[in-house]
Design an enzyme around this catalytic site. Structure first.
Site, PDB file in Angstrom:
ATOM      1  N   ILE A 345       0.914  -1.235   0.075  1.00 60.91           N
ATOM      2  CA  ILE A 345       0.357   0.588   0.132  1.00 60.91           C
ATOM      3  C   ILE A 345       1.134   1.036   0.037  1.00 60.91           C
ATOM      4  CG2 ILE A 345      -2.134  -0.705   0.966  1.00 60.91           C
ATOM      5  CD1 ILE A 345      -1.481  -0.156   4.012  1.00 60.91           C
ATOM      6  N   SER A 347       5.334   2.823   0.535  1.00 62.46           N
ATOM      7  CA  SER A 347       6.888   2.882   0.657  1.00 62.46           C
ATOM      8  C   SER A 347       7.553   3.493   1.786  1.00 62.46           C
ATOM      9  CB  SER A 347       7.802   2.631  -0.510  1.00 62.46           C
ATOM     10  OG  SER A 347       7.493   3.677  -1.182  1.00 62.46           O
ATOM     11  N   GLY A 351      11.613   1.479   3.959  1.00 59.49           N
ATOM     12  CA  GLY A 351      10.456   0.177   3.980  1.00 59.49           C
ATOM     13  C   GLY A 351       9.735   0.355   3.326  1.00 59.49           C
ATOM     14  N   ASP A 470      11.772  14.093   6.879  1.00 56.55           N
ATOM     15  CA  ASP A 470      11.240  13.565   6.072  1.00 56.55           C
ATOM     16  C   ASP A 470      10.223  13.840   5.937  1.00 56.55           C
ATOM     17  OD1 ASP A 470      11.273  12.569   3.602  1.00 56.55           O
ATOM     18  OD2 ASP A 470      11.296  10.247   3.923  1.00 56.55           O
TER      19      ASP A 470
END
Length: 642
Positions: A345, A347, A351, A470
């Site tokens: 679903i 990334s 991961g 991020d």
């Protein structure tokens, strides 16, 4: 009135009585010169935050503050409050932070505070409190410069979530240091200095593996320090005249007046013989166990159901929390057909994420991170566990557990499933079904506020502070109620201001192209202002519907410059800043749209010093949201009256 904002001025005098009986959600009057009582400000029962730090308020703390069960952060530090801490504060079920430091409070810490199950940060420094009381499960406990006397309570060893600091310095504590303190394996800073503690330093204290700061100076401790304490600076033990051993001076050795008696020699010899036999048996058993361990190492599976510790295996880490201890590696593999691509679903920066519908009826999100040598050697895996395992906020994604299978070469992080995907999906991706509609302005503004509140918590209410590094629209996830949750902490970094921090995270690149602050791109040094810049880009995305790398900007212009040039234009050119999916905007919304863009431009200033803090940006967005709702209600009233 929903907000009462007077912070960072030079206001003087008493608060007016006319504030009484007003409904206030947020009160921020810090850093002024106000005095007198705050009773007039405390009549509301709907507070979410309350901050009057750095003033000259006096009288007792009003018990009415306990009438706001949704109050999350209560800051009363650096004033002149007297009297006891009100027992009614124990009624605030959502309380996570309490700061009453720097006052003249007296009496015991009320046992009722143990009812505040979410209370993680307590700062009671510099008061005249007299008893520790029962404080529940805390992350941070600061009790320096009070009037505490007697022994250190053995029960402090039960505060297993205590991590940031335990500070009992500058009190009148006596007796020995309880060995139970050594069981606080997550504790990073321990300060027991300037008391009257006696006895030896317990050996369990030397084995506290997470401890990065230790101060036992200026007590009456005695005896020889363990070799495990030799790496600490001498200042950590200064002022204890009868303490010796490295890093202090050598201990003096007294000669025996006579040798041991013949009977003592016999006893010693017998003990040595029995000890040797026991060691041989133990060695043989250990060798056998090691061979068994090597044999099954390839298929080893470790599953934990929370993540606040990196040292324990196969045990619940939050036994009183909402974690459900029924995740199994086998169940996850069955639910995802061994992590098949059909269940992918999304990334993240560290991961791949899968959707798993487990047999017990629960749906979770599972992030796969490749196993590297050892469970804790994978830095992204370790970082996300340490970060998410200790923070709880309604706008941060919830980590429910993790599993590691060395044979399969994978680490798995198990999250609460966000059924409405990411903001990126809603804005940029074509809907997979006709059921998925575009986000209207009210939903986008609500997402903006939720994101800002999550970032504000990381920067201002976590100890130590956390930089996400991020922030982007694909990491802003939406639950069933379209509430925003910031996720993917694989690149997050904790800032430790009290002692040396881990600098590893400054040596490699983190972030996503288009969202990275300009100063980070060349310095590789992330700060809170870097996160604020990335958040500003997401705000522009929410308004414009464009990606940060949209081709329409051309080679000579980025998203920020595009907004700056168009916002000064008129009519159709200015309207290009607004996502066509939002049009037509109802009355009052267009003004809010451009207010959000103005906030976004402040957040994306080239100079970090010119950007607002995440707290300031959050307050500005809340103001826009509340004003927009007021305008909407006013429009409806006007339409009925015409």
């Amino acid at each position: 009135m929903e907000q009462f904002m007077l912070y960072n001025n030079s206001l003087e005098g008493n608060l007016p009585d006319t504030l009484a009986n007003m409904k206030i959600d947020q009160s921020e009057s810090s850093r002024n010169k106000l005095n007198g009582s705050i009773a007039a400000l405390c009549s509301s029962s709907s507070f979410l935050s309350f901050d009057v730090t750095d003033n000259a308020f006096d009288h007792e703390i009003p018990s009415q503050l306990g009438n706001s069960p949704s109050l999350e952060r209560l800051r009363l530090g650096n004033n002149q409050f007297t009297g006891p801490i009100p027992e009614t504060l124990g009624n605030i079920s959502e309380l996570s932070l309490l700061d009453v430091s720097g006052n003249s409070l007296t009496g015991p810490i009320p046992a009722e505070l143990s009812s505040c199950k979410k209370l993680a940060h307590i700062d009671l420094n510099n008061n005249f409190l007299s008893a520790l009381g029962k404080l529940g499960k805390l992350y941070e406990l600061r009790l320096s410069q009070n009037g505490f006397d007697g022994d250190i309570p053995f029960e402090l060893g039960q505060l297993q979530n205590l991590q940031s600091i335990l500070d009992l310095s500058y009190n009148n504590l006596s007796g020995q240091i309880p060995a139970s303190i050594g069981t606080l394996t997550k504790l990073e800073a321990l300060d027991l200095s300037h008391n009257q503690l006696v006895g030896e330093v317990p050996s369990p204290v030397a084995g506290m593996i997470s401890l990065g700061k230790l101060n036992l100076s200026y007590n009456n401790l005695q005896g020889k320090l363990s070799k495990q304490l030799s790496h600490w600076p001498a200042e950590a033990f200064a002022g204890n005249l009868h303490l010796c051993g490295s890093p202090l001076g050598k201990c003096s050795v007294r000669r025996q007046q006579s040798g041991p008696s013949e009977s003592a020699v016999v006893v010693i010899a017998a003990i040595c013989t029995l000890s040797a036999i026991a060691l041989l048996i133990f060695g043989a058993a250990s060798l056998l166990k090691h061979k068994q361990e090597v044999f099954r190492k390839a298929s080893e599976v470790n599953c934990l159901y929370s993540s606040s510790s990196s040292h324990a295996q196969r045990r619940l880490l939050f036994p009183n929390g909402s974690v459900k201890p029924d995740f199994k590696w086998k169940d996850i593999m069955e639910a995802t057909k061994n992590l098949s691509n059909e269940f992918v679903i999304g990334s993240g920066g560290s991961g791949i994420i899968y959707k798993a519908e487990l047999s017990m009826g629960e749906t979770v999100a599972v992030k796969k991170i490749l196993y590297k040598d050892d469970l804790m050697a994978n830095k992204s895996f370790t970082r996300e566990i340490k970060t998410l395992g200790r923070i709880r906020h309604r706008h941060l994604v919830k980590l429910m557990g993790y599993c590691s299978n060395k044979g399969a070469g994978s680490n798995l992080l198990i999250y609460e499933y966000m059924e409405n995907g990411s903001v990126w999906d809603w804005i940029h991706q074509q809907p997979a079904t006709s059921k998925k509609k575009s986000l209207d302005w009210e939903a986008r503004l609500k997402i903006a506020v939720g994101l800002a509140q999550g970032v504000e918590y990381l920067h201002h209410d976590c100890v130590p502070k956390i930089i996400h590094r991020d922030i982007k629209s694909s990491n802003v996830l939406l639950d069933s109620n379209m509430e925003a949750h910031l996720g993917d902490f694989g690149l997050a970094k904790a800032i430790n201001e009290n002692y040396e921090s881990n600098t590893e995270s400054n040596t490699w690149f983190a972030g996503s192209f288009g969202y990275i602050a300009p100063e980070y791109a060349y310095s590789l040094k992330a700060t809170e202002k870097s996160d604020v810049y990335s958040m500003g880009i997401v705000l522009i995305e929410l308004v414009s519907g464009k990606m940060p790398t949209d081709a329409s900007f051309g080679m000579e212009m980025d998203m920020v410059r595009w907004v700056e040039t168009h916002i000064e234009m008129q009519d159709s050119k200015r309207d290009e800043l607004i996502d066509s999916a939002l049009k037509p905007l109802i009355s009052g919304e267009e003004c809010a749209v451009f207010q959000v863009l103005e906030i976004a431009l402040q957040c994306t200033k080239t100079s970090p010093a010119e950007r607002p803090s995440s707290r300031q940006a959050c307050e500005q967005l809340l103001h826009v949201f509340n004003h927009r709702m007021a305008e909407f209600e006013k429009t409806n009233i006007d339409s009925y009256s015409t």
